[in-house]
Design a protein around this motif. Structure first.
Motif, short mmCIF file in Angstrom:
data_model
loop_
_atom_site.label_atom_id
_atom_site.label_comp_id
_atom_site.label_asym_id
_atom_site.label_seq_id
_atom_site.Cartn_x
_atom_site.Cartn_y
_atom_site.Cartn_z
N ALA A 42 0.82 -1.18 -0.05
CA ALA A 42 0.06 -0.12 0.13
C ALA A 42 0.87 1.25 0.08
CB ALA A 42 -0.98 -0.12 1.15
N ALA A 43 1.79 1.27 0.90
CA ALA A 43 2.92 2.23 0.83
C ALA A 43 3.49 2.59 -0.56
CB ALA A 43 3.96 2.10 1.78
N ALA A 44 3.76 1.52 -1.37
CA ALA A 44 4.24 1.91 -2.83
C ALA A 44 3.16 2.33 -3.66
CB ALA A 44 4.94 0.32 -3.19
N LEU A 45 2.00 1.91 -3.34
CA LEU A 45 0.84 2.42 -4.22
C LEU A 45 0.92 3.90 -4.08
CD1 LEU A 45 -1.52 1.62 -6.01
CD2 LEU A 45 -3.02 1.42 -3.92
N VAL A 46 0.80 4.22 -3.01
CA VAL A 46 0.36 5.83 -2.43
C VAL A 46 1.47 6.62 -2.58
CG1 VAL A 46 -1.55 5.02 -1.23
CG2 VAL A 46 0.37 5.59 0.03
N ARG A 47 2.74 6.22 -2.61
CA ARG A 47 3.77 7.33 -2.44
C ARG A 47 3.91 8.20 -3.77
NH1 ARG A 47 8.54 5.92 -2.78
NH2 ARG A 47 8.48 3.64 -2.94
N PRO A 48 3.75 7.62 -4.92
CA PRO A 48 3.84 8.92 -5.98
C PRO A 48 2.62 9.80 -5.57
CG PRO A 48 3.47 6.64 -7.02
CD PRO A 48 3.40 6.36 -5.31
N HIS A 49 1.57 9.73 -4.98
CA HIS A 49 0.82 10.76 -4.37
C HIS A 49 0.89 11.50 -3.10
CE1 HIS A 49 -1.52 8.91 -7.77
NE2 HIS A 49 -1.51 7.73 -7.20
N PHE A 50 1.85 10.73 -2.19
CA PHE A 50 1.86 11.14 -0.74
C PHE A 50 3.42 10.67 -0.48
CE2 PHE A 50 0.87 12.90 2.93
CZ PHE A 50 -0.32 13.53 3.11
N PRO A 51 4.34 11.37 -0.72
CA PRO A 51 5.64 10.84 -0.71
C PRO A 51 6.16 10.23 0.55
CG PRO A 51 5.49 13.04 -1.72
CD PRO A 51 4.23 12.92 -1.28
N SER A 52 5.61 10.67 1.74
CA SER A 52 5.94 10.28 3.19
C SER A 52 5.04 9.46 3.70
CB SER A 52 6.05 11.59 4.21
OG SER A 52 6.72 11.02 5.36
N VAL A 53 5.37 8.14 3.89
CA VAL A 53 4.30 7.00 3.99
C VAL A 53 5.16 6.18 5.07
CG1 VAL A 53 2.77 5.07 3.44
CG2 VAL A 53 3.37 7.16 1.84
N VAL A 54 4.29 5.69 6.19
CA VAL A 54 4.96 4.78 7.11
C VAL A 54 4.04 3.42 7.21
CG1 VAL A 54 5.66 4.50 9.64
CG2 VAL A 54 5.80 6.96 8.53
N PRO A 55 4.63 2.44 6.59
CA PRO A 55 3.81 0.97 6.59
C PRO A 55 4.29 0.52 8.00
CG PRO A 55 5.71 0.98 5.38
CD PRO A 55 5.66 2.34 5.79
N HIS A 56 3.10 -0.08 8.74
CA HIS A 56 3.21 -0.88 9.93
C HIS A 56 3.56 -2.13 9.62
CE1 HIS A 56 -0.05 1.61 12.29
NE2 HIS A 56 0.77 2.35 11.31
N VAL A 57 4.57 -3.02 10.21
CA VAL A 57 5.11 -4.25 9.89
C VAL A 57 5.03 -4.99 11.25
CG1 VAL A 57 7.07 -5.70 9.55
CG2 VAL A 57 6.84 -3.39 8.34
N ARG A 58 4.18 -6.30 11.09
CA ARG A 58 4.14 -7.08 12.28
C ARG A 58 5.21 -8.16 12.43
NH1 ARG A 58 -1.31 -9.33 13.37
NH2 ARG A 58 -0.33 -11.43 12.87
N ALA A 59 5.80 -8.10 13.78
CA ALA A 59 7.23 -8.85 13.75
C ALA A 59 6.77 -10.18 13.66
CB ALA A 59 7.80 -8.37 15.02
N ILE A 60 5.86 -10.75 14.08
CA ILE A 60 5.30 -12.32 14.33
C ILE A 60 5.16 -13.00 12.59
CG2 ILE A 60 4.58 -12.12 16.56
CD1 ILE A 60 1.77 -12.34 15.34
N ASP A 61 5.04 -11.82 11.76
CA ASP A 61 4.90 -12.38 10.35
C ASP A 61 6.14 -12.65 9.60
OD1 ASP A 61 2.19 -12.54 10.63
OD2 ASP A 61 1.73 -10.78 10.01
N ILE A 62 7.24 -12.07 10.18
CA ILE A 62 8.57 -12.15 9.49
C ILE A 62 9.28 -13.49 9.55
CG2 ILE A 62 10.74 -10.80 9.02
CD1 ILE A 62 7.77 -9.27 8.71
N ALA A 63 9.48 -14.20 8.59
CA ALA A 63 10.33 -15.50 8.46
C ALA A 63 11.71 -14.96 8.70
CB ALA A 63 9.93 -16.20 7.32
N PRO A 64 12.49 -16.01 9.51
CA PRO A 64 13.66 -15.49 9.56
C PRO A 64 14.88 -15.54 8.22
CG PRO A 64 13.10 -17.46 10.69
CD PRO A 64 11.99 -17.29 10.04
N ASP A 65 14.44 -16.12 7.27
CA ASP A 65 15.17 -16.08 5.71
C ASP A 65 14.31 -15.02 4.99
OD1 ASP A 65 13.16 -17.67 5.71
OD2 ASP A 65 14.03 -19.06 4.44
#
Length: 249
Positions: free
Chosen positions: A50-73
């Motif tokens: 979503a951040a990549a989608l809106v940045r052409p229209h709104f350059p400063s975007v802060v996406p939330h990232v859920r720690a428990i979803d991130i695989a080690p590799d």
């Protein structure tokens, strides 16, 4: 004086709905210079996409990232995204869909990975004065800072006394203070049940009262060059955002 940064949190339901909300924020609240986007499992659009989608229209975007979803590799979300400058790392609630795999990551472990693997990104973490004893939350703040967090997004605040106290606790930190309208008994019950919010005795779950509260906090933070994020849940943007401009003039 003026705010340092003013963000609006937008829900990434679909590409079309998100871009429509972005356009409305630009029109209704031209003082906003940032968007922050939560990562919600009930929608297929991930926050960093979503951040990549809106940045052409709104350059400063802060996406939330859920720690428990991130695989080690796995590559860290947003790490290779051109132009992205900020991410907010939250722990994440267990998914309702049990087929969705999660990992035993702490918030701090993912912050450390970002600082090592994507040092160009500014990493924020969460602060919640409601969920447990304040001393435990402040211990978490210290651990997140030690891991590399450069600032914090707070759970929305609804009480001026608690806001003042939290300002003391987070003195000299970079903080986006959360503001969200609570309209009607169902909305109030949601915050009390899900987020353990204790509302002040004189709290009124009306649009006018919530706007007045937000204006008061915005004026205070504007005088301090603080930062704010608005979470306009269950309200129409054209009803909630324009009156807040008065506090920034």
């Amino acid at each position: 004086m003026s705010l340092s940064r003013l963000s609006v949190e937008l829900i990434p339901r679909t590409n079309e709905a998100l871009l429509d909300d972005v356009a409305r924020v630009k029109t209704l609240l031209p003082a906003a210079d940032t968007l922050n986007i939560p990562d919600l499992m009930r929608f297929p659009l991930r926050s960093w996409d979503a951040a990549a989608l809106v940045r052409p229209h709104f350059p400063s975007v802060v996406p939330h990232v859920r720690a428990i979803d991130i695989a080690p590799d796995a590559t860290l979300p947003g790490a290779d995204q051109d132009g992205l400058k900020d991410v907010l790392v939250v722990h994440g609630d267990p998914p309702a869909d049990l087929s969705h795999r999660t990992y035993p990551n702490s918030t701090e472990s993912i912050i450390r990975r970002y600082k090592k693997e994507a040092p160009h990104l500014r990493v924020y973490a969460a602060f919640d004065p409601y969920r447990r004893a304040p001393w435990r939350e402040l211990e978490d703040v210290a651990r997140k800072k030690e891991a590399g967090a450069e600032g914090f997004f707070t759970q929305p605040v609804f009480d001026l006394k608690l806001f003042d106290l939290c300002q003391e606790w987070l003195q000299n930190e970079t903080v986006f203070w959360g503001l969200s309208p609570v309209i009607g008994p169902k909305s109030r019950s949601y915050w009390e049940t899900t987020n353990h919010v204790v509302f002040p005795k004189n709290f009124e779950p009306t649009l006018d009262a919530n706007i007045h509260f937000a204006q008061t906090v915005l004026r205070t933070l504007s005088n301090q060059k603080g930062s704010v994020y608005l979470m306009p849940l269950r309200v129409k943007l054209d009803q909630y955002l324009p009156p807040l401009l008065e506090a920034l003039e």
